[in-house]
Each structure stands twice: as C-alpha cells, then as structure tokens.
Scaffold this active site. Structure first.
Site, PDB file in Angstrom:
ATOM      1  N   PHE A 113      25.589 -17.946  42.478  1.00 49.22           N
ATOM      2  CA  PHE A 113      26.115 -17.998  41.118  1.00 49.22           C
ATOM      3  C   PHE A 113      26.141 -16.584  40.561  1.00 49.22           C
ATOM      4  O   PHE A 113      25.560 -15.663  41.132  1.00 49.22           O
ATOM      5  CB  PHE A 113      25.239 -18.913  40.248  1.00 49.22           C
ATOM      6  N   GLN A 230      27.228 -17.916  24.204  1.00 50.30           N
ATOM      7  CA  GLN A 230      27.875 -17.576  25.474  1.00 50.30           C
ATOM      8  C   GLN A 230      29.227 -18.263  25.599  1.00 50.30           C
ATOM      9  O   GLN A 230      29.362 -19.459  25.306  1.00 50.30           O
ATOM     10  CB  GLN A 230      26.986 -18.019  26.637  1.00 50.30           C
ATOM     11  N   HIS A 232      31.876 -19.354  28.348  1.00 53.19           N
ATOM     12  CA  HIS A 232      32.015 -19.566  29.791  1.00 53.19           C
ATOM     13  C   HIS A 232      33.371 -19.055  30.236  1.00 53.19           C
ATOM     14  O   HIS A 232      34.386 -19.325  29.587  1.00 53.19           O
ATOM     15  CB  HIS A 232      31.865 -21.054  30.116  1.00 53.19           C
ATOM     16  N   LEU A 242      35.116 -27.864  30.958  1.00 51.81           N
ATOM     17  CA  LEU A 242      34.427 -26.915  31.836  1.00 51.81           C
ATOM     18  C   LEU A 242      34.902 -27.053  33.284  1.00 51.81           C
ATOM     19  O   LEU A 242      34.972 -28.147  33.830  1.00 51.81           O
ATOM     20  CB  LEU A 242      32.912 -27.164  31.775  1.00 51.81           C
ATOM     21  N   GLU A 245      31.179 -22.841  37.424  1.00 51.39           N
ATOM     22  CA  GLU A 245      30.995 -21.548  38.084  1.00 51.39           C
ATOM     23  C   GLU A 245      30.866 -21.730  39.593  1.00 51.39           C
ATOM     24  O   GLU A 245      31.082 -20.801  40.364  1.00 51.39           O
ATOM     25  CB  GLU A 245      29.742 -20.866  37.517  1.00 51.39           C
ATOM     26  N   ARG A 276      28.215 -13.863  33.226  1.00 48.32           N
ATOM     27  CA  ARG A 276      29.247 -14.577  32.477  1.00 48.32           C
ATOM     28  C   ARG A 276      29.847 -13.743  31.354  1.00 48.32           C
ATOM     29  O   ARG A 276      31.042 -13.837  31.078  1.00 48.32           O
ATOM     30  CB  ARG A 276      28.674 -15.882  31.929  1.00 48.32           C
ATOM     31  N   HIS A 340      30.324 -22.097  25.096  1.00 48.17           N
ATOM     32  CA  HIS A 340      29.670 -22.911  26.112  1.00 48.17           C
ATOM     33  C   HIS A 340      28.185 -23.159  25.851  1.00 48.17           C
ATOM     34  O   HIS A 340      27.720 -24.283  25.925  1.00 48.17           O
ATOM     35  CB  HIS A 340      29.848 -22.225  27.465  1.00 48.17           C
ATOM     36  N   ARG A 375      22.865 -15.874  29.259  1.00 49.10           N
ATOM     37  CA  ARG A 375      22.249 -16.781  30.232  1.00 49.10           C
ATOM     38  C   ARG A 375      22.950 -16.698  31.577  1.00 49.10           C
ATOM     39  O   ARG A 375      24.169 -16.622  31.641  1.00 49.10           O
ATOM     40  CB  ARG A 375      22.312 -18.224  29.720  1.00 49.10           C
TER      41      ARG A 375
END
Length: 561
Positions: A113, A230, A232, A242, A245, A276, A340, A375
C-alpha cells in the site's frame, strides 16, 4: 444501568463491546444503523500489520512508515503501541473466522500500500471491511446469547450526559418507536466514525455526519487536529464511490488524458504508491493543468490481466461497471480525489480515555493520534481493532471500580424541551438545502488545496448557513422513522465541525500532510507548527489552542517518495 455503553457499531464499536464483555462488563451498544450497515463495511483494500509474510518487516518499520506518513505529526508513543499490537490482533481476527486471502505458501497474503516500506496489508480480496464487520457482528451475537449485552439498534445518539464531571450515558432518539431515552452507563465509549458528509464528493456513507465529535465538542471536550481531512486519490467519477488503493497495490497505473503515467513526475520512486496526500495533490495538479478528462484522471488496470482482476479486485470491477459503465479488464477507470477520512477527532490518550472521566473514544471519531497529518492506507481498519479493543478494556476496568448512581432526569428533560421547540417550528427552511450548500462550498473552498481567500470566504458562508439553520423546519412531526428530524440534527453536527475545520486550517500557516497551502505557505514549518491543534467550544464558538507532539525515536525529516 450498563457498565459500558458503546455508541456506534462499526469495527471500533463492536470490537470495544466484545472486549468490554470479555472483561466482565454488562454492555449496551447504541447504533443508529443495523451494525452490519456501518460504514466500516465499505473499507476495501486491507488492514496493516507487520507479519513479514511477503517480505522482511517489523513493527518498528511499520511505526517509522506511519510516523513519516503522518508528516511527523503523529504521536510516536501511540504509533509504537499500535504497530506492536497489530499482528496479535490480526491473528485474533483470523481465529474468529476472518477469511483473509492467502499466498501460495498458505500464509496470509500481504499487498503493498502507499508509503509502506514493505507489503504489510492483509486483505480479503477487496472487501476487507465487509468481512471484518460480519465476523465482529457474529462475535457480538454470540456474546448477546450469553448475556448481559444489549444492542440498541436504530437508536440515534443525540447528547452525552455528563454529571459531576463524569460521563454517565447518552440521550437517544428511538428511530423505530419514537421518543427520547437515556441509555445510562458507568462508562461510555464513542465509536461513531467520521464526518465525510461535510463534503459533497466523499467516499463516506450518508450516516457519516460526525455525531460523536460534535456531541463531545458541545459537551466541552477538546477536538484535536480537525483541519486534516484526507482526500483519497481514487474515487470513482462522477459518483465518488471508493476504488480501493489495493488497485494500485496490485500494480495499477494512474494516467492522464495523454496516456502519461504522470506519478513519475511527482514521486519518481514510489510512483502510484506514494502517500495519499502526495497522490491526491498530483492528480489535482494534472486536472487543473488541463491534462484530465472531465475533471478526472484514469486508473489503468488492463495490464494486470483478467485473472488477477477477477480474483484480487472483483469488488472494484463490479463498482466500476455499475457506477461508471466501465469494465476495467478492457478500459481504464475515471477517478479523482474525494473526501475520505478525518485524521482529527476527540482527543484521547493511548487507552482511548478523554479528559472527562468515564468517557472513551476509538476509531475515526477519536484522535489518539496515530495518523497525524496524513493516514496511511490500511492503518484505519487496524486502528479500529487495536484501539477499539484497548478502549473497551479500559472502560470495563474503570466501570468495575465504580458505584455510579443512576443519572438524573435533567439531561433528558432538557433534551425533550429542545426537541419540542424543533418539532414545534412550522415555518422555515428544510435541512437538505443547507446541507447541499455546505457540501458544495466545502469542496470548493476547503479541498485538496487550501487558499486563504477561499477559507475566509468559507467562514462567511458558514456564518450564513448557521443563521439559516436557526430557523430550520422539520416537516415530519411523526415518531416512526423520522429521518427528517435526524437529518436536521445531523446538519447541526456538520456545521459545527466544518467551522472547527476551516478555523484550524486558516490558522495553520504551513503545508503538512493533507493540509496544503500552495499559494502562501507551501512548505512545512516545524518551528511554528510541529504541534497539534486543539479546539474547544466556548461561548457558542470554537476556540483554538495547541499542544506538543509526543516524540520517542524519530525526528522530522523531509518527506520524499
């Protein structure tokens, strides 16, 4: 009276309830949704733990990646606890029945990730949150059969009850039968999730309205780091759904209208797997420079092949086909950044305790802080489990030492009076119009990039929306499933939190993590702003202060990917 009342029944709430019950507590769980409808079920890509099944890894490496990803605003003692306890929590989930994907050796598979130094994201194809929610609900039902545990399903939590400096319950609206009820507890755990519905374009469910944050704020508790929302990088255009990722973790490319794999310009080493905030800013730059397509860029999975897409990313394929009419086996998916995850929340210690005795918080509603200014993907699901467990245990242990009397009727009486005034209003504006204007204006003026004139304008817009909200009318006067009423209350929560966010963002005169001010303060300023923002509600307005970041091993360095 329960020993522990948990407000919210997503991953953090159910994990807290399970742990409190196992510690011997009588537990009540309050949820405005059926637990398996909680937004945790929408998490897709995976959950992070340093198992080392795919490559060499360790909790210390996980901790460093998290600190660096947080742009050095995360509290390092909390992060070290988090990464050290994560592997044990994964094995616990597996023993409870989580069907995680496995590698050729039969071990739990781990995919890379963004901003991770090793592939450490454990996953169930691309429906990880869905699997976790159902396994936790199964464990909850098992304990309900054993007793004493009760789930107050479709109860809308409205106000915290604090008496003599101690939290002793929550006032709720019974959505099914109507009427207010005080659910009392010796301790209370908030696990109500995030506030993404402040923004029009968001991956969040309609239920993500910041209830716990706003209730805590109005009850006098501090909120921490609320400026950091955040975005995304890959939400489906135009719906905002969504796209995990995990698509990039499995090798997907981001391309612009010219077919250029543009992340090579912005993060030459990590490419699509930069953090991100970096990827979202890169996409936005491409779109604003005219190299996008209808306000989006493209996520290209075609080179992965049909077999990999069908086995590792079936949910993402289904979403793309349903909501964009695109089959990623044959065509790239249109994506853009969308609101997000909220890094900020109710300020807690490493056991989830707030400054009010008896009140705890865990999950997205809380700010421990392990995420700081940004994050890492996969860390949020792990946070719900690790800190949900810790908060549930701490709440049960405190409750075991208490002989708390039943709360008075004062809070319930006050709430009934406020409710009567709200329902008694017959003329005014419906909540939906104010809510739509809030979402659109926040996306315009407090998005991926923040500009001082737009933030000032947003404060003026919020002042006008507040004034209009004072005369909001609830047309439905009934008791049963009165969503008109609950949406009016949720709108109040959203307005409070939007004000807090923009105020804190305007005051943070630097760029750090998800908070980017390219026109006036494009660089990080550790000397002035290596500190947490703290917001309290004083005399009907948010008041801002700051506190130090807790550091253990790692001093701030320039982030590069």
């Amino acid at each position: 009276m329960h020993d522990v009342v948990v407000v919210g029944a997503g991953c953090a709430g159910m994990r807290a309830a399970i742990e409190a019950f196992d510690a011997g507590a009588d537990v009540g769980v309050v949820s405005k949704l059926h637990p398996t409808r909680s937004h945790s079920g929408a998490a897709e890509g995976g959950i992070n733990a340093a198992l080392g099944n795919t490559a060499e890894d360790s909790p210390e490496k996980h901790a460093f990646d998290t600190v660096k990803g947080s742009d050095y605003l995360g509290d390092q003692d909390a992060i070290e606890i988090f990464t050290a306890e994560a592997p044990g929590d994964i094995y616990q989930l597996e023993h409870w029945g989580c069907v995680f994907s496995r590698n050729e050796e039969g071990k739990l598979a781990q995919r890379p990730f963004g901003a991770a130094g090793s592939p450490r994201t454990v996953f169930s194809a691309d429906i990880t949150g869905h699997v976790l929610v159902h396994v936790l609900y199964e464990q909850l039902m098992k304990r309900m059969a054993q007793g004493p545990m009760r789930v107050y399903e479709e109860y809308f939590a409205w106000k915290l009850v604090i008496e003599d400096g101690r939290c002793v319950g929550v006032v709720c609206w019974d959505l099914v039968r109507g009427g207010l009820e005080l659910v009392a507890g010796k301790t209370v755990v908030l696990a109500t999730g995030g506030a993404g519905r402040i923004f029009r374009a968001t991956t969040n469910a309609y239920a993500c309205t910041g209830d716990g944050m706003a209730m805590a704020l109005r009850a006098g508790l501090p909120l921490k780091d609320m400026e950091f929302m955040q975005f995304h990088p890959t939400t489906l255009y135009p719906s905002g759904v969504l796209i995990t990722e995990g698509c990039r973790g499995e090798g997907g490319y981001l391309i612009n209208r010219d077919g250029e794999r543009f992340m090579a310009k912005y993060a030459p080493n990590a490419l699509e797997l930069a953090s991100r905030d970096v990827v979202s800013r890169s996409e936005t730059t491409e779109i604003e420079a005219g190299r996008g397509i209808n306000g989006s860029v493209l996520l290209d999975l075609r080179h992965l092949g049909a077999e990999k897409i069908l086995t590792r990313l079936p949910g993402s394929r289904e979403l793309a086909m349903t909501f964009a009419g695109v089959d990623p086996i044959y065509d790239p998916i249109p994506v853009r950044p969308g609101a997000h995850y909220h890094m900020g929340g109710v300020s807690t210690d490493n056991w989830g305790a707030t400054e009010v005795e008896g009140l705890y918080a865990a999950g997205e509603v809380a700010c421990v802080s392990v995420h700081g200014a940004n994050r890492l993907g996969g860390n949020s699901l792990m946070e719900t489990i690790t800190f949900g467990r810790r908060a549930g245990r701490a709440a049960a242990e405190l409750a075991a030492t208490q002989r708390a009397p039943e709360p008075s009727d004062a809070a319930l009486t006050d709430a009934q009076g406020e409710l009567a005034r709200l329902l008694g209003r017959t003329e005014g504006e419906r909540p939906w119009k104010i809510r739509d204007e809030l979402g659109s204006s926040m996306l315009e003026n407090y998005g991926v990039f923040r500009y001082p004139d737009r933030m000032e304008k947003q404060l003026e817009i919020l002042a006008d929306l507040y004034q209009r909200y004072e005369n909001v009318v609830v047309e439905d006067k009934g008791d049963v499933f009165n969503s008109d009423l609950t949406q009016a209350i949720e709108l109040g929560y959203l307005l409070d939190l939007a004000w807090v966010m923009v105020q804190a963002g305007l005051a943070r005169r630097e760029s750090r993590g998800a908070h980017s001010r390219p026109s006036d303060f494009p660089e990080r300023d550790d000397e002035s702003f290596l500190k947490h923002s703290i917001t309290r509600w004083v005399d009907d307005r948010p008041v801002l202060s700051y506190e130090e970041v807790r550091m253990t091993k790692w001093q701030p360095e320039v982030r590069s990917y």
